[in-house]
Design an enzyme around this catalytic site. Structure first.
Site, PDB file in Angstrom:
ATOM      1  N   CYS A 112     -41.980  19.914 -26.228  1.00 28.42           N
ATOM      2  CA  CYS A 112     -41.106  20.684 -27.136  1.00 28.42           C
ATOM      3  C   CYS A 112     -39.982  19.842 -27.732  1.00 28.42           C
ATOM      4  O   CYS A 112     -39.404  20.210 -28.747  1.00 28.42           O
ATOM      5  CB  CYS A 112     -40.519  21.888 -26.409  1.00 28.42           C
ATOM      6  N   HIS A 251     -34.095  24.859 -29.483  1.00 28.48           N
ATOM      7  CA  HIS A 251     -35.522  25.072 -29.266  1.00 28.48           C
ATOM      8  C   HIS A 251     -35.757  26.551 -28.947  1.00 28.48           C
ATOM      9  O   HIS A 251     -34.996  27.166 -28.208  1.00 28.48           O
ATOM     10  CB  HIS A 251     -36.021  24.194 -28.111  1.00 28.48           C
ATOM     11  N   ASN A 281     -42.725  30.597 -29.153  1.00 28.64           N
ATOM     12  CA  ASN A 281     -42.458  29.182 -28.872  1.00 28.64           C
ATOM     13  C   ASN A 281     -43.613  28.345 -29.429  1.00 28.64           C
ATOM     14  O   ASN A 281     -44.748  28.480 -28.969  1.00 28.64           O
ATOM     15  CB  ASN A 281     -42.322  29.019 -27.347  1.00 28.64           C
TER      16      ASN A 281
HETATM   17  O1  UT7 Z   1     -40.750  25.387 -24.290  1.00 28.18           O
HETATM   18  C1  UT7 Z   1     -40.495  25.119 -22.950  1.00 28.18           C
HETATM   19  C2  UT7 Z   1     -41.423  25.873 -22.073  1.00 28.18           C
HETATM   20  N1  UT7 Z   1     -41.115  27.216 -21.671  1.00 28.18           N
HETATM   21  C3  UT7 Z   1     -39.968  27.663 -21.138  1.00 28.18           C
HETATM   22  O2  UT7 Z   1     -38.975  27.005 -21.151  1.00 28.18           O
HETATM   23  C4  UT7 Z   1     -39.963  28.988 -20.484  1.00 28.18           C
HETATM   24  C5  UT7 Z   1     -38.801  29.128 -19.532  1.00 28.18           C
HETATM   25  N2  UT7 Z   1     -38.911  30.314 -18.727  1.00 28.18           N
HETATM   26  C6  UT7 Z   1     -38.850  31.555 -19.243  1.00 28.18           C
HETATM   27  O3  UT7 Z   1     -38.667  31.745 -20.424  1.00 28.18           O
HETATM   28  C7  UT7 Z   1     -38.929  32.719 -18.273  1.00 28.18           C
HETATM   29  O4  UT7 Z   1     -38.896  32.213 -16.953  1.00 28.18           O
HETATM   30  C8  UT7 Z   1     -40.203  33.595 -18.478  1.00 28.18           C
HETATM   31  C9  UT7 Z   1     -40.090  34.387 -19.780  1.00 28.18           C
HETATM   32  C10 UT7 Z   1     -41.440  32.741 -18.501  1.00 28.18           C
HETATM   33  C11 UT7 Z   1     -40.308  34.599 -17.334  1.00 28.18           C
HETATM   34  O5  UT7 Z   1     -39.129  35.393 -17.290  1.00 28.18           O
HETATM   35  P1  UT7 Z   1     -38.378  35.635 -15.910  1.00 28.18           P
HETATM   36  O6  UT7 Z   1     -37.249  36.510 -16.186  1.00 28.18           O
HETATM   37  O7  UT7 Z   1     -38.087  34.271 -15.335  1.00 28.18           O
HETATM   38  O8  UT7 Z   1     -39.473  36.416 -15.086  1.00 28.18           O
HETATM   39  P2  UT7 Z   1     -40.141  36.034 -13.696  1.00 28.18           P
HETATM   40  O9  UT7 Z   1     -41.104  34.912 -13.847  1.00 28.18           O
HETATM   41  O10 UT7 Z   1     -39.057  35.908 -12.646  1.00 28.18           O
HETATM   42  O11 UT7 Z   1     -40.938  37.355 -13.399  1.00 28.18           O
HETATM   43  C12 UT7 Z   1     -40.276  38.614 -13.193  1.00 28.18           C
HETATM   44  C13 UT7 Z   1     -41.350  39.671 -13.039  1.00 28.18           C
HETATM   45  C14 UT7 Z   1     -42.459  39.288 -12.070  1.00 28.18           C
HETATM   46  O12 UT7 Z   1     -42.837  40.446 -11.379  1.00 28.18           O
HETATM   47  P3  UT7 Z   1     -42.336  40.724  -9.886  1.00 28.18           P
HETATM   48  O13 UT7 Z   1     -42.823  39.553  -9.078  1.00 28.18           O
HETATM   49  O14 UT7 Z   1     -40.827  40.772  -9.970  1.00 28.18           O
HETATM   50  O15 UT7 Z   1     -42.965  42.035  -9.545  1.00 28.18           O
HETATM   51  C15 UT7 Z   1     -43.573  38.836 -12.965  1.00 28.18           C
HETATM   52  O16 UT7 Z   1     -44.849  39.014 -12.382  1.00 28.18           O
HETATM   53  O17 UT7 Z   1     -41.988  39.888 -14.309  1.00 28.18           O
HETATM   54  C16 UT7 Z   1     -43.415  39.785 -14.136  1.00 28.18           C
HETATM   55  N3  UT7 Z   1     -43.982  39.289 -15.378  1.00 28.18           N
HETATM   56  C17 UT7 Z   1     -44.352  40.109 -16.370  1.00 28.18           C
HETATM   57  N4  UT7 Z   1     -44.323  41.465 -16.497  1.00 28.18           N
HETATM   58  C18 UT7 Z   1     -44.767  41.981 -17.649  1.00 28.18           C
HETATM   59  C19 UT7 Z   1     -44.221  38.015 -15.744  1.00 28.18           C
HETATM   60  N5  UT7 Z   1     -44.738  37.993 -16.986  1.00 28.18           N
HETATM   61  C20 UT7 Z   1     -44.830  39.278 -17.385  1.00 28.18           C
HETATM   62  C21 UT7 Z   1     -45.295  39.900 -18.563  1.00 28.18           C
HETATM   63  N6  UT7 Z   1     -45.226  41.242 -18.653  1.00 28.18           N
HETATM   64  N7  UT7 Z   1     -45.749  39.182 -19.602  1.00 28.18           N
END
Ligand code: UT7
Length: 325
Positions: A112, A251, A281
């Protein structure tokens, strides 16, 4: 000697994938995607369109913008992690598509942060005065390395390309650039299959090793820290204050990362450029397309200072300050 942007153009595919579409593909909701990422729609390239097709379309628009002919381009640099093939470089394919027969061509892999890395490379090519015009492109077809059954990643990414032409300018230009990497953190974001470590085989395909893997939570924390730190560093190197900046072009990985960065930098919401809601993204193409969109906007005038900052797989990071010429 000042090196600045004299032409720009971007291309995104027509097909729009909405959060409602994703609700039908994986266990997710529009509400989750919107509140956790800020994304509403993203563009998806058709199966017969490779990265160089999008890059060439953006490149042609950049040429049209400044009236240069493709033959006047001395170097083409494509920042991408989704090249058409391992080799030749996507830049060589772009050369052939736009007819830039006098250009030296190569790709840059910095995920990125790739577009900011490529901008700095382009600037250095021009500083030695041997070359006059350098085409810098960020282009990605992330849809082909996305696991469309993994809700943790598939809601995030999209396809697109942005191109700028760098030349010597009388005023403004790229003022300063800061780049960095931390290879010890490579497992936060990577694509394990298909390279010399895990060559393509039945097993790599069965184990979905040709899709990107991400530890989102850890990456998020890293991003919030490094985006602000690298913005502060490039400001320091340029001898500028935060109040000198007209627009931050961060970004577009997650709107929560964007707003946390803006807050750390004391920038008003109105000074922060956001297109993640429309495109998701697009890795290296995110910075490129955002820069093109801001240069195209009526709000921009000569002398305005733009602060670009990005982070990504590697890990890599980079920031750049550009004064509009
Ligand atoms: O370009 C560089 C590359 N990318 C990044 O920099 C991404 C950086 N990270 C992020 O943007 C965030 O960490 C994400 C958007 C990927 C995830 O958000 P988060 O707030 O960190 O969520 P999480 O991974 O802690 O997950 C929270 C909950 C989980 O459920 P439980 O375990 O709490 O029951 C996940 O399973 O959200 C769940 N979850 C979803 N639920 C509905 C994860 N993805 C989804 C989804 N829809 N698409």
């Amino acid at each position: 000697m000042s090196i600045g942007i004299v032409g720009w153009g971007f291309y995104v595919p027509d097909k729009i994938l909405t959060n409602a579409d994703l609700e039908k593909m994986v266990d997710t909701t529009d509400e989750w995607i919107t509140t956790r990422t800020g994304i509403k729609t993203r563009r998806i390239a058709p199966s017969d369109m490779a990265v160089s097709d999008m890059a060439a379309a953006a490149a042609q628009r950049a040429l049209d913008k400044c009236g240069l002919s493709a033959k006047q381009i001395d170097v083409i640099i494509v920042a991408t992690i989704t090249p058409d093939m391992f080799f030749p470089s996507s830049a060589c394919f772009v050369q052939s598509k736009i007819g830039a027969e006098n250009a030296a061509c190569f790709d840059v892999s910095a995920a990125c942060s790739g577009f900011i890395y490529a901008l700095e490379l382009g600037r250095n090519f021009l500083c030695n005065k041997k070359y006059k015009n350098v085409m810098v492109i960020g282009a990605e077809k992330l849809s082909v390395i996305t696991d469309w059954q993994d809700r943790g990643t598939c809601v995030l990414f999209g396809d697109g390309a942005g191109a700028v032409i760098l030349s010597e300018v009388k005023s403004g230009g790229i003022i300063s650039c800061y780049l960095g990497s931390d290879g010890t953190q490579s497992e936060l974001l990577f694509l394990p299959g298909g390279g010399s470590r895990n060559p393509a085989s039945e097993d790599t395909v069965k184990n979905k090793m040709h899709f990107l893997k991400m530890r989102g939570n850890e990456l998020f924390k890293f991003a919030v820290r490094i985006m602000a730190d690298s913005a502060e560093e490039v400001l320091k190197q340029a001898g500028l204050k935060k109040s000198d900046i007209k627009y931050l072009i961060p970004h577009q990985a997650n709107s929560r990362i964007i707003w946390a960065t803006a807050k750390k930098l004391d920038l008003d919401e109105s000074q922060v450029f956001v297109n993640i809601d429309r495109y998701g993204n697009m890795s290296s193409a995110s910075s490129a397309v955002a820069l093109c969109e801001i240069l195209e906007s009526k709000d921009i005038k000569r002398g305005d200072k733009l602060l670009m900052v990005a982070f990504g797989g590697g890990l890599t990071w980079g920031s750049s300050i550009i004064e509009v010429s």
